[in-house]
Structures are given as structure tokens and as C-alpha cells.
Scaffold this motif. Structure first.
Motif, PDB file in Angstrom:
ATOM      1  N   ASP A  53     -65.276 -13.395  12.898  1.00  0.00           N
ATOM      2  CA  ASP A  53     -65.489 -14.163  11.655  1.00  0.00           C
ATOM      3  C   ASP A  53     -64.819 -13.043  10.902  1.00  0.00           C
ATOM      4  OD1 ASP A  53     -65.964 -15.907   9.585  1.00  0.00           O
ATOM      5  OD2 ASP A  53     -67.967 -15.240   9.383  1.00  0.00           O
ATOM      6  N   THR A  54     -64.359 -13.557   9.573  1.00  0.00           N
ATOM      7  CA  THR A  54     -63.795 -12.479   8.637  1.00  0.00           C
ATOM      8  C   THR A  54     -64.664 -12.811   7.329  1.00  0.00           C
ATOM      9  OG1 THR A  54     -62.046 -13.648   7.779  1.00  0.00           O
ATOM     10  CG2 THR A  54     -61.914 -12.196   9.683  1.00  0.00           C
ATOM     11  N   ASP A  63     -64.382  -7.687   5.564  1.00  0.00           N
ATOM     12  CA  ASP A  63     -65.072  -7.289   6.728  1.00  0.00           C
ATOM     13  C   ASP A  63     -64.819  -8.331   7.970  1.00  0.00           C
ATOM     14  OD1 ASP A  63     -66.468  -5.466   5.299  1.00  0.00           O
ATOM     15  OD2 ASP A  63     -68.450  -6.555   4.968  1.00  0.00           O
ATOM     16  N   GLU A  65     -66.039  -9.549  11.601  1.00  0.00           N
ATOM     17  CA  GLU A  65     -66.965  -9.309  12.591  1.00  0.00           C
ATOM     18  C   GLU A  65     -66.638  -9.871  13.881  1.00  0.00           C
ATOM     19  OE1 GLU A  65     -71.267 -11.828  13.288  1.00  0.00           O
ATOM     20  OE2 GLU A  65     -70.371 -12.083  11.564  1.00  0.00           O
ATOM     21  N   GLY A  69     -71.524  -8.769  17.427  1.00  0.00           N
ATOM     22  CA  GLY A  69     -71.949  -8.202  16.349  1.00  0.00           C
ATOM     23  C   GLY A  69     -71.385  -7.241  15.412  1.00  0.00           C
ATOM     24  N   ARG A  70     -70.676  -6.283  16.179  1.00  0.00           N
ATOM     25  CA  ARG A  70     -70.072  -5.038  15.514  1.00  0.00           C
ATOM     26  C   ARG A  70     -69.291  -5.651  14.375  1.00  0.00           C
ATOM     27  NH1 ARG A  70     -68.172   0.425  18.121  1.00  0.00           N
ATOM     28  NH2 ARG A  70     -68.349   1.599  16.301  1.00  0.00           N
ATOM     29  N   LEU A  71     -69.297  -4.786  13.233  1.00  0.00           N
ATOM     30  CA  LEU A  71     -68.590  -5.056  11.882  1.00  0.00           C
ATOM     31  C   LEU A  71     -67.590  -3.821  11.706  1.00  0.00           C
ATOM     32  CD1 LEU A  71     -71.426  -6.074   9.559  1.00  0.00           C
ATOM     33  CD2 LEU A  71     -69.442  -7.559  10.231  1.00  0.00           C
TER      34      LEU A  71
END
Length: 132
Positions: A53-54, A63, A65, A69-71
Motif C-alpha cells: 500500500d502507499t 509512505d 507499506e 508491515g514495514r513502513l
């Protein structure tokens, strides 16, 4: 109608007012990203297959994703006009990685491409806890 001559002083005053407006708008744009803590060293590239996701926060901050779960936060070196309003972008890569040397293109309504802008480094982050 009375016409007044434009003086250098009035031009300087207008330019100063416009610059102040632009600086305030840039600060307001930068403040839309949620507070975050860097949790590692910046990296130049991320694997596109791992992006889940962004989140576009403003004209300079995205951001990413990742699966698991790392961002990663990418702060563009320059404001990318319309990015924060449209909140969507596209990119092309042939190596399966999105890098700080790559560009993104703002996707506007109606299928029109907006500006193309360079990316910055990808900083691993943890979002700060909300107060309260």
C-alpha cells in the motif's frame, strides 16, 4: 478609472507577499504527514513486489507499506505539484525495484498525467503513537 504607475517598491512588496504565502503553503503541506521515528538507515531502493500500500500525505511525502508491515517514508527532494491533492501516482521500472533515482507521475482525474517528480531516499519508519 485612475491608473497608478507600478513602482519597483510595489513589485518588491507583492513578491515578498507571494513568497510568504508560498512558504506558508509549503510548511502546511509538510505538516500533513503523521509524526514518525526513523528506525533504520535510509535505503536507495525498495522491492516493488513487496509494496502492499502507499499513502500520499502531501506534495512531498509518501509512505510505502510493505508486506509484513514495514513502513518506508519517502520525502521527495522537491514539491510535486498536485500529488497531495490527487493522492495517487504511477511509476515505471524494469528492474523490480523503485529507487531514489526513479520518478513518479501524478495521476490526475480523467486519466491525465500530471507532473513527473523525482523520489528521495526510503527511510524505514515507525509511526509515533497518537497523543492521548
Amino acid at each position: 478609472m485612475i491608473k497608478r504607475p507600478v513602482t519597483a517598491l510595489s513589485l518588491v512588496a507583492a513578491a515578498a507577499a507571494l513568497a510568504a504565502c508560498t512558504a506558508q503553503a509549503d510548511r502546511a503541506e509538510q505538516s500533513r504527514a503523521p509524526a514518525a521515528l526513523a528506525v533504520g538507515e535510509p535505503v536507495s531502493c525498495i522491492e516493488t513486489s513487496l509494496i502492499s500500500d502507499t499513502r500520499v500525505h502531501d506534495d512531498r511525502t509518501i509512505d510505502f507499506e510493505m508486506r509484513g508491515g514495514r513502513l518506508y517514508r519517502n520525502t521527495l527532494p522537491y514539491r510535486c505539484s498536485g500529488l497531495g491533492f490527487q493522492e495517487r501516482f504511477g511509476y515505471k521500472t524494469t528492474i523490480g525495484r523503485l529507487c531514489s533515482t526513479d520518478t513518479i507521475t501524478v495521476l490526475q482525474s480523467g486519466g491525465i498525467n500530471g507532473p513527473t517528480c523525482g523520489l528521495g531516499q526510503f527511510v524505514p519508519i515507525q509511526l509515533s503513537a497518537a497523543p492521548g
